[in-house]
Motif scaffolding. Structure first.
Motif, short mmCIF file in Angstrom:
data_model
loop_
_atom_site.label_atom_id
_atom_site.label_comp_id
_atom_site.label_asym_id
_atom_site.label_seq_id
_atom_site.Cartn_x
_atom_site.Cartn_y
_atom_site.Cartn_z
N GLU A 180 0.83 -1.21 0.00
CA GLU A 180 0.00 0.00 0.00
C GLU A 180 0.86 1.25 0.00
O GLU A 180 0.56 2.23 -0.70
CB GLU A 180 -0.93 0.00 1.21
CG GLU A 180 -2.07 -1.00 1.12
CD GLU A 180 -2.86 -1.10 2.42
OE1 GLU A 180 -4.04 -1.50 2.36
OE2 GLU A 180 -2.29 -0.81 3.50
N ASN A 181 1.94 1.24 0.75
CA ASN A 181 2.83 2.39 0.80
C ASN A 181 3.55 2.61 -0.52
O ASN A 181 3.65 3.75 -1.00
CB ASN A 181 3.84 2.22 1.94
CG ASN A 181 3.29 2.64 3.28
OD1 ASN A 181 3.36 3.80 3.65
ND2 ASN A 181 2.73 1.69 4.01
N VAL A 182 4.05 1.55 -1.10
CA VAL A 182 4.74 1.67 -2.39
C VAL A 182 3.77 2.14 -3.47
O VAL A 182 4.11 3.01 -4.29
CB VAL A 182 5.40 0.34 -2.77
CG1 VAL A 182 5.88 0.37 -4.22
CG2 VAL A 182 6.57 0.04 -1.83
N ASP A 183 2.57 1.61 -3.48
CA ASP A 183 1.59 2.03 -4.48
C ASP A 183 1.26 3.51 -4.35
O ASP A 183 1.12 4.22 -5.36
CB ASP A 183 0.30 1.21 -4.33
CG ASP A 183 0.45 -0.23 -4.79
OD1 ASP A 183 1.45 -0.53 -5.47
OD2 ASP A 183 -0.43 -1.06 -4.46
N TYR A 184 1.15 3.99 -3.10
CA TYR A 184 0.82 5.40 -2.92
C TYR A 184 2.02 6.29 -3.29
O TYR A 184 1.84 7.36 -3.88
CB TYR A 184 0.39 5.68 -1.48
CG TYR A 184 -0.23 7.04 -1.32
CD1 TYR A 184 -1.50 7.30 -1.84
CD2 TYR A 184 0.45 8.08 -0.68
CE1 TYR A 184 -2.08 8.56 -1.71
CE2 TYR A 184 -0.12 9.34 -0.56
CZ TYR A 184 -1.38 9.57 -1.07
OH TYR A 184 -1.94 10.82 -0.96
N ALA A 185 3.23 5.84 -2.96
CA ALA A 185 4.41 6.59 -3.36
C ALA A 185 4.48 6.71 -4.88
O ALA A 185 4.81 7.77 -5.42
CB ALA A 185 5.67 5.92 -2.81
N LYS A 186 4.16 5.63 -5.57
CA LYS A 186 4.16 5.66 -7.04
C LYS A 186 3.12 6.65 -7.56
O LYS A 186 3.38 7.41 -8.51
CB LYS A 186 3.88 4.27 -7.59
CG LYS A 186 3.94 4.17 -9.11
CD LYS A 186 3.72 2.75 -9.58
CE LYS A 186 3.91 2.63 -11.09
NZ LYS A 186 2.99 3.49 -11.87
N LYS A 187 1.95 6.67 -6.94
CA LYS A 187 0.92 7.62 -7.35
C LYS A 187 1.40 9.06 -7.17
O LYS A 187 1.20 9.91 -8.05
CB LYS A 187 -0.35 7.38 -6.53
CG LYS A 187 -1.47 8.38 -6.83
CD LYS A 187 -2.68 8.14 -5.94
CE LYS A 187 -3.76 9.20 -6.20
NZ LYS A 187 -4.95 8.99 -5.33
N LEU A 188 2.04 9.34 -6.05
CA LEU A 188 2.56 10.68 -5.80
C LEU A 188 3.57 11.07 -6.87
O LEU A 188 3.49 12.17 -7.45
CB LEU A 188 3.21 10.74 -4.42
CG LEU A 188 2.29 10.72 -3.20
CD1 LEU A 188 3.10 10.45 -1.94
CD2 LEU A 188 1.53 12.04 -3.07
N ILE A 189 4.51 10.19 -7.13
CA ILE A 189 5.58 10.50 -8.08
C ILE A 189 5.03 10.66 -9.49
O ILE A 189 5.37 11.60 -10.21
CB ILE A 189 6.66 9.42 -8.02
CG1 ILE A 189 7.32 9.40 -6.63
CG2 ILE A 189 7.73 9.65 -9.09
CD1 ILE A 189 8.18 8.17 -6.37
#
Length: 399
Positions: A352-361
């Motif tokens: 979940e954290n990696v997916d959200y970081a990808k969305k931000l970037i």
């Protein structure tokens, strides 16, 4: 106490490895990443900014008091923190809470709660409502004759005051040592060279406190404004003028400020009581081609209109409670830092954290630095495995 990866061990050994070129290479890469973010230029990866404060003490396995009262322990804490997470820039180097200084003065409203693992500051006032004009007449005299006395224990002796001065000098020495280590040994950067508060923050944070400041705006706004004008003209303005004349190789921005008092202001009050002083800093940075940084505690999106005409490449704002995606729509000219939610870092899964970081970037792209959406202070704000997963992803993700 701490288990390091091979990458951690390799990096931590750099300062003693006889290979300074590695540190220089790290500095060059990080400076380019951070300056590109300011300038909305494409980066090979997203820069990583640390908004971590007392959490790093807990992550290293110490009690708060063990590190805050022992600068050698705090130095170890930061050493391990950087070795593990490899941020490119830092808001705090372990110097956030100078408890040894305040304790030496007998300060009773700034204290550690070990049971809850928290640093607490009670709302307090060391200036009376009818003293604004006295403050305006001579800020230095007021601080020395009244503010210092009221923020110290009753009956503070000369010997105790000298002891407090020595503690302050020890704290300054520690702070400078950490700044030097960050740049010279770790090849990373401070967020800003010269950080200063706007005059309203002095009233809100130090002199009158939250409750009394909110009342004063309604009861004696004129006297408050007069005092803030004096504080700015006699103290802040000369410091701003000096700061934008200089270069700070160990920092990305030359000047910066922290927002907190704005949290009790309406848009109209902000325009009158806050913006004139902040605009002077922004204009000074623009005129000298310098970069500026704002660390915004609480939300500020209601003030976005004030920042819409600032030239690209001038300002970066670290956001806490604001929606970073909405702020990007409002301010396409201002670089933004933040985004990673503590609700995910503390309670989500690694995926979940990696997916959200990808969305931000992916969504924010140029003009964005990956950081956290609050000052990370409490144990449950972040789980180590989540932060490591986010950084492993971010360091290798090309967008």
């Amino acid at each position: 106490m701490i288990a390091f990866s091979n990458l951690d061990k390799e990096w931590i050994g750099m300062e003693n490895s006889g290979e300074p070129t590695k540190v220089e290479a790290a500095r060059r890469e990080r400076r380019e990443l951070l300056e590109n973010a300011y300038d909305f230029k494409h980066n090979q990866r997203v820069p990583l900014h640390s908004c971590f404060f007392t959490w790093k003490i807990l992550d290293a396995g110490y009690k708060l008091s063990e590190a805050i009262y022992d600068y050698s322990v705090m130095e170890k804490v930061f050493h391990e923190f950087h070795g593990r997470y490899q941020f490119d820039a830092y808001s705090d180097l372990g110097a956030r809470n100078p408890m040894r200084v305040s304790d030496a003065l007998g300060n009773s409203y700034h204290y550690i709660d070990e049971a809850d693992e928290a640093i607490l500051i009670d709302d307090h006032s060391i200036m009376e409502r009818d003293e604004y004009r006295e403050l305006a007449a001579d800020p230095d005299a007021f601080y020395w004759s009244k503010a210092l006395k009221r923020s110290s224990k009753p009956g503070l002796t000369l010997r105790e005051f000298k002891s407090a001065c020595l503690e302050f000098e020890a704290f300054r020495t520690f702070s400078q040592r950490m700044t030097d280590k960050l740049y010279n040994e770790y090849g990373a950067f401070r967020s800003v060279g010269v950080m200063m508060r706007m005059p309203f923050e002095d009233i809100f944070n130090t002199l009158r406190g939250i409750r009394e400041s909110a009342i004063d705006i309604r009861k004696c706004k004129g006297e408050m404004k007069e005092a803030m004008d004096a504080l700015f003209e006699k103290e802040r303005k000369p410091l701003i003028d000096l700061a934008v004349q200089n270069d700070y190789p160990d920092a990305i921005a030359s000047v910066g400020t922290t927002f907190l008092g704005h949290s009790i202001l309406s848009v109209k009050q902000f325009e009158e009581m806050y913006w004139p002083y902040l605009k002077y800093m922004i204009d000074a940075a623009v005129a000298k081609g310098k970069k500026m940084y704002i660390h915004c505690e609480s939300t500020m999106i209601r003030f976005a209109e004030f920042f819409q005409d600032i030239p690209k490449g001038t300002l970066m704002i670290l956001l806490e409670q604001d929606d970073v995606f909405e702020m990007r729509k409002r301010l396409p000219n201002v670089a933004l830092a933040g985004g990673m939610k503590t609700s995910l870092l503390g309670y989500g899964t690694k995926d979940e954290n990696v997916d959200y970081a990808k969305k931000l970037i992916d969504t924010l792209g140029e003009g964005f630095v990956l950081s956290q959406d609050k000052m990370i202070s409490y144990r449950n704000d972040v789980r180590r495995e989540n932060l490591l997963a986010v950084h492993e992803f971010a360091r290798n993700y090309r967008y």
